[in-house]
Design a protein around this motif. Structure first.
Motif, PDB file in Angstrom:
ATOM      1  N   LEU A 454       0.975  -1.210   0.362  1.00 16.66           N
ATOM      2  CA  LEU A 454      -0.102  -0.361   0.512  1.00 16.66           C
ATOM      3  C   LEU A 454       1.084   1.131  -0.078  1.00 16.66           C
ATOM      4  O   LEU A 454       1.036   2.157  -0.424  1.00 16.66           O
ATOM      5  CB  LEU A 454      -0.747  -0.507   1.226  1.00 16.66           C
ATOM      6  N   TYR A 455       2.060   1.490   0.395  1.00 19.89           N
ATOM      7  CA  TYR A 455       2.187   2.270   0.843  1.00 19.89           C
ATOM      8  C   TYR A 455       3.240   2.369  -0.393  1.00 19.89           C
ATOM      9  O   TYR A 455       3.515   3.471  -1.110  1.00 19.89           O
ATOM     10  CB  TYR A 455       4.015   2.133   1.898  1.00 19.89           C
ATOM     11  N   GLU A 456       3.906   1.325  -1.358  1.00 20.69           N
ATOM     12  CA  GLU A 456       3.856   1.286  -2.668  1.00 20.69           C
ATOM     13  C   GLU A 456       3.241   2.197  -4.094  1.00 20.69           C
ATOM     14  O   GLU A 456       3.958   2.792  -4.451  1.00 20.69           O
ATOM     15  CB  GLU A 456       4.926   0.549  -2.896  1.00 20.69           C
ATOM     16  N   ILE A 457       2.012   1.434  -3.507  1.00 15.90           N
ATOM     17  CA  ILE A 457       0.923   2.143  -4.296  1.00 15.90           C
ATOM     18  C   ILE A 457       0.556   3.430  -4.580  1.00 15.90           C
ATOM     19  O   ILE A 457       0.660   3.990  -5.203  1.00 15.90           O
ATOM     20  CB  ILE A 457      -0.167   1.296  -4.394  1.00 15.90           C
ATOM     21  N   GLY A 458       1.192   3.727  -3.048  1.00 23.52           N
ATOM     22  CA  GLY A 458       0.688   5.764  -2.524  1.00 23.52           C
ATOM     23  C   GLY A 458       2.094   6.619  -3.105  1.00 23.52           C
ATOM     24  O   GLY A 458       1.934   7.676  -4.130  1.00 23.52           O
ATOM     25  N   GLU A 553       9.355   9.515   7.560  1.00 26.51           N
ATOM     26  CA  GLU A 553       8.228  10.008   6.947  1.00 26.51           C
ATOM     27  C   GLU A 553       7.472   8.699   6.818  1.00 26.51           C
ATOM     28  O   GLU A 553       6.400   8.516   6.689  1.00 26.51           O
ATOM     29  CB  GLU A 553       8.225  10.897   6.257  1.00 26.51           C
ATOM     30  N   ALA A 554       7.877   7.650   6.487  1.00 28.13           N
ATOM     31  CA  ALA A 554       7.734   6.258   5.536  1.00 28.13           C
ATOM     32  C   ALA A 554       6.812   5.954   7.195  1.00 28.13           C
ATOM     33  O   ALA A 554       6.195   5.119   7.272  1.00 28.13           O
ATOM     34  CB  ALA A 554       8.934   5.688   4.768  1.00 28.13           C
ATOM     35  N   GLY A 555       7.751   6.012   8.346  1.00 27.91           N
ATOM     36  CA  GLY A 555       7.379   5.314   9.264  1.00 27.91           C
ATOM     37  C   GLY A 555       6.188   5.737   9.756  1.00 27.91           C
ATOM     38  O   GLY A 555       4.908   4.712   9.725  1.00 27.91           O
ATOM     39  N   GLU A 556       5.944   6.790   9.447  1.00 26.99           N
ATOM     40  CA  GLU A 556       4.747   7.744  10.526  1.00 26.99           C
ATOM     41  C   GLU A 556       3.363   6.782   9.437  1.00 26.99           C
ATOM     42  O   GLU A 556       2.501   6.795   9.351  1.00 26.99           O
ATOM     43  CB  GLU A 556       5.146   9.367   9.478  1.00 26.99           C
ATOM     44  N   LEU A 557       3.604   6.927   7.585  1.00 25.77           N
ATOM     45  CA  LEU A 557       2.746   6.613   7.245  1.00 25.77           C
ATOM     46  C   LEU A 557       2.028   5.345   6.843  1.00 25.77           C
ATOM     47  O   LEU A 557       0.734   4.729   7.100  1.00 25.77           O
ATOM     48  CB  LEU A 557       3.266   7.079   5.046  1.00 25.77           C
ATOM     49  N   LYS A 558       2.845   4.328   7.634  1.00 26.58           N
ATOM     50  CA  LYS A 558       2.781   3.030   7.861  1.00 26.58           C
ATOM     51  C   LYS A 558       2.331   3.163   8.874  1.00 26.58           C
ATOM     52  O   LYS A 558       1.007   2.037   8.999  1.00 26.58           O
ATOM     53  CB  LYS A 558       4.512   1.971   7.319  1.00 26.58           C
TER      54      LYS A 558
END
Length: 602
Positions: A454-458, A553-558
């Motif tokens: 999902l992170y990669e799609i975003g 930032e990636a940690g926050e989104l995950k």
């Protein structure tokens, strides 16, 4: 090798001039396909194309093994040129290549299960080999440039081998990239060597050139992505959809070209594309080169803007054609309503020949709307076809068609508004907020997908916004829907082997042009049962404090993704609270001596 005579062929689908490539008729003119192609390409270009084919089919093979296989194939070509009636000379090129591969000593011991393909008959054998291709495989290292003090001597004394190593490395790491693009990269590489070898500091010069080559490699990635997508459309949706999408694009780019010329060009592009998609890189190179030459020989019929491109050397010509603007629309084009709504003969024309009628409609509509995406034009055409089927059975077709056209205009407006809204969000609130919005949106649509995916799609969708929302407004829709279609196709490909949910299945089974609106309209998955709460998802480590900003930032989104997976009904206000809490925690705890304890408390 005469690399500089080769054209880089970068994404020719919307810029190549057509020729008649009826494959059966063409092959009937030549007793020996291999002799025909060898005579067309000449030895060095044939060798290079054959090396690409072998390297892409058998990615694990070394340069020495690949070179020996190419030598055997070239020896056969010489034999067939001398006598086209000789044994094996009537075989198709794919059969010749695969026969040669299947004779490799200890094929199974060295290359594993791909050896099973050799037990199949063509064309299943070829399809089997294609299924084993792996993009950027771990077992193939990136190309390593020889040391600066060696490379020029190597280029001077062993030019063919040096460039061959480069081609072999690029081809086996990019098994779906069509051969013309790889040959274009080799030409750019040789240009760099030619420019730097006379310099006193060869290393510094080459390092500077590497920056230019990295731009070329990025362009190659884009070509590769587009080519794979084109192959997927041709394979999954068939020739009709592939040709319709190309007719839209070419009608927009060459609006003054006659319909019969564009239709012929579309058929020919499909034929050549099919060769390239099937891994037949010798024919791929030969036929693309003829398409470009043919385009330039009849440039006045297609677009006046091609003239400066066609006067350039071959390598520069192709890039120029790729990037040339759409031609200006013809003046005073009549309203489409006159012919396709108000004309009393509209139903008669449709009933006489559905395909011809709709082909002309697509051409006329697309050339009037260069600002629309290919997919939108196809949706309008499909909507118009549905309306004709319905309205031509009524007593008043014109009245019925007028109402249908109004509905189609609403869909066009919705698509325009969607692009405008998303680009305003990106341009006004910035990349980070856009990323967060997209991630939250798609987690609700398909919460079963892993957090990382999902992170990669975003991330990919945010990349589309970054790429497209900076363009002039009339180019944004075409850009965004094209790249979103590629992302959606990738999701649907995963869905085939690992089903996500009923909503995704339904959208992936839609027509090619209708899938993006289906995904956009998709709501929260009401059948989804959230997993139990897991405290470990709040288990942040002290090393996060030293992590680069993108990693934090990636940690926050995950974290946000994991929370939505457990609370799909979270409001946007709650999402913002969580994001703000994460930032505050990091700011506070990273200043403490016992970071882990602080994070545990927070």
């Amino acid at each position: 090798m005469k690399w500089l005579t080769l054209i880089s062929f970068i994404f020719l689908l919307s810029s190549a001039r057509s020729r008649n490539l009826q494959r059966t008729a063409r092959d009937a003119e030549h007793k020996s396909p291999i002799a025909h192609r060898f005579n067309d390409l000449k030895e060095e270009t044939f060798k290079a194309s054959a090396l690409i084919t072998i390297s892409q089919y058998l990615q694990g093979c070394s340069f020495d093994v690949a070179s020996q296989l190419v030598k055997d194939i070239v020896d056969l070509a010489h034999k067939c040129v001398a006598n086209e009636d000789a044994p094996e000379c009537s075989k198709s090129l794919p059969s010749i290549f695969l026969d040669e591969i299947c004779q490799v000593d200890k094929l199974r011991d060295t290359y594993g299960d791909v050896a099973d393909c050799c037990g199949k008959a063509d064309p299943e054998r070829n399809e089997c080999f294609l299924s084993f291709k792996v993009q950027h495989p771990d077992f193939v290292p990136p190309y390593q440039r020889p040391a600066a003090d060696e490379i020029c001597n190597e280029y001077k004394d062993h030019r063919v081998q040096l460039l061959g190593h480069f081609i072999h490395s690029v081809a086996r790491r990019n098994p779906f990239l069509h051969a013309p693009a790889i040959l274009g990269l080799a030409a750019e590489y040789e240009n760099a060597l030619k420019g730097c070898c006379p310099e006193s500091d060869i290393g510094a010069c080459l390092d500077a050139k590497v920056q230019q080559l990295s731009v070329i490699k990025e362009r190659a990635k884009k070509i590769d992505m587009n080519q794979q997508h084109g192959c997927r459309v041709l394979q999954k949706y068939g020739q009709r959809t592939f040709e319709a999408s190309k007719l839209v694009r070419m009608s927009q780019k060459y609006p003054k070209a006659p319909l019969d010329g564009l239709v012929k060009m579309v058929h020919d592009v499909k034929d050549v594309y099919k060769e390239c998609c099937e891994g037949d890189m010798v024919e791929c190179v030969d036929d693309w080169s003829e398409l470009v030459a043919s385009l330039c020989s009849k440039q006045d019929v297609f677009s006046s803007k091609l003239k400066p491109c066609c006067e350039l050397p071959a390598v520069e010509r192709t890039k120029c054609i790729m990037e040339v603007d759409f031609d200006d629309k013809p003046d005073n084009l009549p309203s489409l309503a006159e012919k396709y709504v108000e004309d009393e003969q509209v139903c008669k024309g449709y009933e006489l020949n559905h395909e011809e009628f709709l082909t002309e409609f697509v051409y006329q509509y697309a050339r009037r709307h260069p600002e629309f995406s290919t997919q939108l034009v196809l949706r309008v055409a499909k909507g118009f076809e549905t309306a004709l089927d319905k309205c031509c059975k009524t007593d008043s077709p014109a009245e019925c068609l007028r109402k249908a056209v109004e509905e189609l205009k609403k869909h066009v407006k919705e698509t325009e508004d969607l692009v405008k809204t998303n680009c305003e969000l990106f341009n006004t609130h910035g990349e980070a907020d856009f990323f967060k919005t997209i991630v939250a949106r798609y987690t609700r649509k398909m919460p079963q997908v892993s957090t990382d995916t999902l992170y990669e799609i975003g991330k990919k969708m945010t990349g589309v916004a970054k790429k497209c929302c900076g363009l002039p407004e009339q180019k944004r829709m075409s850009c965004s829907e094209h790249f979103l279609s590629i992302i959606i196709e990738d999701m649907c490909k995963r869905q085939e082997s690992s089903p996500i949910n009923d909503q995704v299945s339904q959208c992936c089974n839609e027509l090619y042009s209708s899938r993006r609106p289906c995904f956009t309209a998709m709501g929260v998955d009401t059948k989804y049962v959230p997993p139990p709460f897991d405290p470990m998802m709040f288990n942040f480590e002290a090393k996060m404090c030293d992590a680069p900003k993108p990693e934090r930032e990636a940690g926050e989104l995950k974290l946000l993704i994991n929370l939505i997976k457990r609370k799909p009904q979270m409001t946007e206000e709650q999402e913002n609270t969580v994001a703000g809490g994460f930032t505050s925690m990091m700011d506070k705890c990273c200043k403490q001596s016992d970071v882990d304890s602080c994070m545990g408390e927070e």
